[in-house]
Write a protein that holds these residues in place. Sequence first.
Motif, PDB file in Angstrom:
ATOM      1  N   CYS A 188       0.622  -1.275  -0.059  1.00 46.25           N
ATOM      2  CA  CYS A 188       0.089   0.096  -0.090  1.00 46.25           C
ATOM      3  C   CYS A 188       0.873   1.181   0.030  1.00 46.25           C
ATOM      4  O   CYS A 188       2.272   1.214   0.583  1.00 46.25           O
ATOM      5  CB  CYS A 188      -1.109  -0.068   1.171  1.00 46.25           C
ATOM      6  SG  CYS A 188      -1.939   1.411   1.634  1.00 46.25           S
TER       7      CYS A 188
ATOM      8  N   THR B 151       0.903   3.491   1.809  1.00 48.75           N
ATOM      9  CA  THR B 151       0.961   3.666   3.449  1.00 48.75           C
ATOM     10  C   THR B 151       2.406   3.106   3.750  1.00 48.75           C
ATOM     11  O   THR B 151       3.312   3.490   4.596  1.00 48.75           O
ATOM     12  CB  THR B 151      -0.204   3.337   4.348  1.00 48.75           C
ATOM     13  OG1 THR B 151      -1.109   3.785   3.741  1.00 48.75           O
ATOM     14  CG2 THR B 151       0.220   3.717   5.796  1.00 48.75           C
TER      15      THR B 151
ATOM     16  N   HIS C  64      -0.695  -4.834   5.287  1.00 49.84           N
ATOM     17  CA  HIS C  64      -1.868  -5.018   6.051  1.00 49.84           C
ATOM     18  C   HIS C  64      -2.835  -5.410   5.005  1.00 49.84           C
ATOM     19  O   HIS C  64      -4.171  -5.174   5.087  1.00 49.84           O
ATOM     20  CB  HIS C  64      -2.208  -3.591   6.664  1.00 49.84           C
ATOM     21  CG  HIS C  64      -1.986  -2.332   5.787  1.00 49.84           C
ATOM     22  ND1 HIS C  64      -0.998  -1.638   5.935  1.00 49.84           N
ATOM     23  CD2 HIS C  64      -2.954  -2.056   4.452  1.00 49.84           C
ATOM     24  CE1 HIS C  64      -1.099  -0.877   4.933  1.00 49.84           C
ATOM     25  NE2 HIS C  64      -2.135  -0.794   4.147  1.00 49.84           N
TER      26      HIS C  64
ATOM     27  N   ASP D 186      -8.148  -3.073   1.780  1.00 50.40           N
ATOM     28  CA  ASP D 186      -7.891  -1.569   2.095  1.00 50.40           C
ATOM     29  C   ASP D 186      -8.184  -0.588   1.106  1.00 50.40           C
ATOM     30  O   ASP D 186      -9.099   0.224   1.224  1.00 50.40           O
ATOM     31  CB  ASP D 186      -6.325  -1.433   2.303  1.00 50.40           C
ATOM     32  CG  ASP D 186      -5.824  -0.164   2.805  1.00 50.40           C
ATOM     33  OD1 ASP D 186      -6.724   0.787   2.717  1.00 50.40           O
ATOM     34  OD2 ASP D 186      -4.891   0.024   3.297  1.00 50.40           O
TER      35      ASP D 186
HETATM   36 ZN    ZN Z   1      -3.057   0.696   3.187  1.00 52.40          ZN
END
Ligand code: ZN
Length: 365
Positions: free
Chosen positions: A38, A40, A60, A149
């Motif tokens: 991701c 992130t 995640h 996500d």
């Molecule tokens: Zn994420």
Amino acid sequence: MKGLVYEGCGKKAWKSVPMPTIQSSTDAIVKLTATSICGTDLHILKGEILRVTPGRILGHEGVGLIQSVGDAVSNFRSGDRVLISCITSCGKCLYCSRNLQGHCLNGGWQLGNEIDGTQAQYVRIPYADTSLYAAPKALKDDQLLLLSDDLPTGFEIGVRSAKIAPGETVAVVGAGPVGLAVLITAQFYSPASIIMIDRDDSRLAVAEDLGATMTINPTKLTMNSVLDEIMKAINADSEGSDTVSTNQAPKPGVDVAIECVGAPQTFDTCQKIIAPGGRIANIGVHGKSVDLQLQDLWSKNITITTGLVSANTTSMLLKLLQSGKMKPDQLIPHRLKLSQIERAYDTFGNPSKEHAIKMYIETDN
Ligand code: ZN
Ligand code: NAD
């Protein structure tokens, strides 16, 4: 087993780590069959999110098979194929009861952040009954990965927070997996136009395939020319409509601007392009502070929303994916093995080099 371990700012290593074990009766151990990266994770690696401690397995997002469950897990058993949510939720605390699972008092965004994550061969999932979803047979791992996500984030923190209404003009700044998830889910609300802005042409090309009305690469333009392009696009739009009177003043900006990058300058773009009464939905994770033009925003009656995803729309999005009404297949052309995850980071972090969008990282066996 092996996992991708964060070793401090700019450093990561694919190395041997201990196998996760059941620590609580509500846990499950999942053997990953697919994982991903991701935006992130990129922020974490750049040291822009300081909470993550070195030694943590990152990630995640994931799909896998249940290996074992604690005594209190009732929805799943060994062998079940599951989608892992980026948000761990107990389903019982104050914030879960308020539908703010991202702030679950016993969970929240834990995976790859507060506890070891999914970029590994196995992962421990706390509160398995409320943090995992049964994976429908008809959906392949690569399709499901976006539901960990990106799709819930784009929909909840972007589209729904901004309250996109039919006929509105929408600009999405950032056409990574999250920005493209906004583009896909925004179309359920029939906006008049969706303008996608990104500095990578290959991602903009995918945005066009997915239904963007217009794409803009700001690296080739000054800020004023970006604004000019947007104004041209949204006003050309109303000229084409016979419900708008020809002597109506031109629109001064977009009704909705959604930030999907996490950089001060892209937040600033949103502030500059928003029209009076408009909504800015900030999705990007900002490690650095942004320059909030409060007087400008005040004078234009702008609403700003932001936040961490709660992933409480995952079941609904899963149904849309199953029904074929949402086809995000163009997001996942890149397939690599788990043992090549360090290369996958380079590819994802440099989209213009290999035209990568979402990485589909399969386990080796
Ligand atoms: Zn994420
Ligand atoms: P990504 O890195 O793949 O996408 C970011 C995109 O922004 C890239 O396509 C890049 O080319 C573009 N970009 C970078 N600088 C730009 C600039 N100056 N102008 C225009 N475009 C620019 O990341 P992603 O996975 O799509 O995630 C996007 C953001 O959403 C990240 O900040 C991530 O941390 C955040 N995120 C937030 C949540 C949440 O709960 N709020 C959840 C997931 C991701």
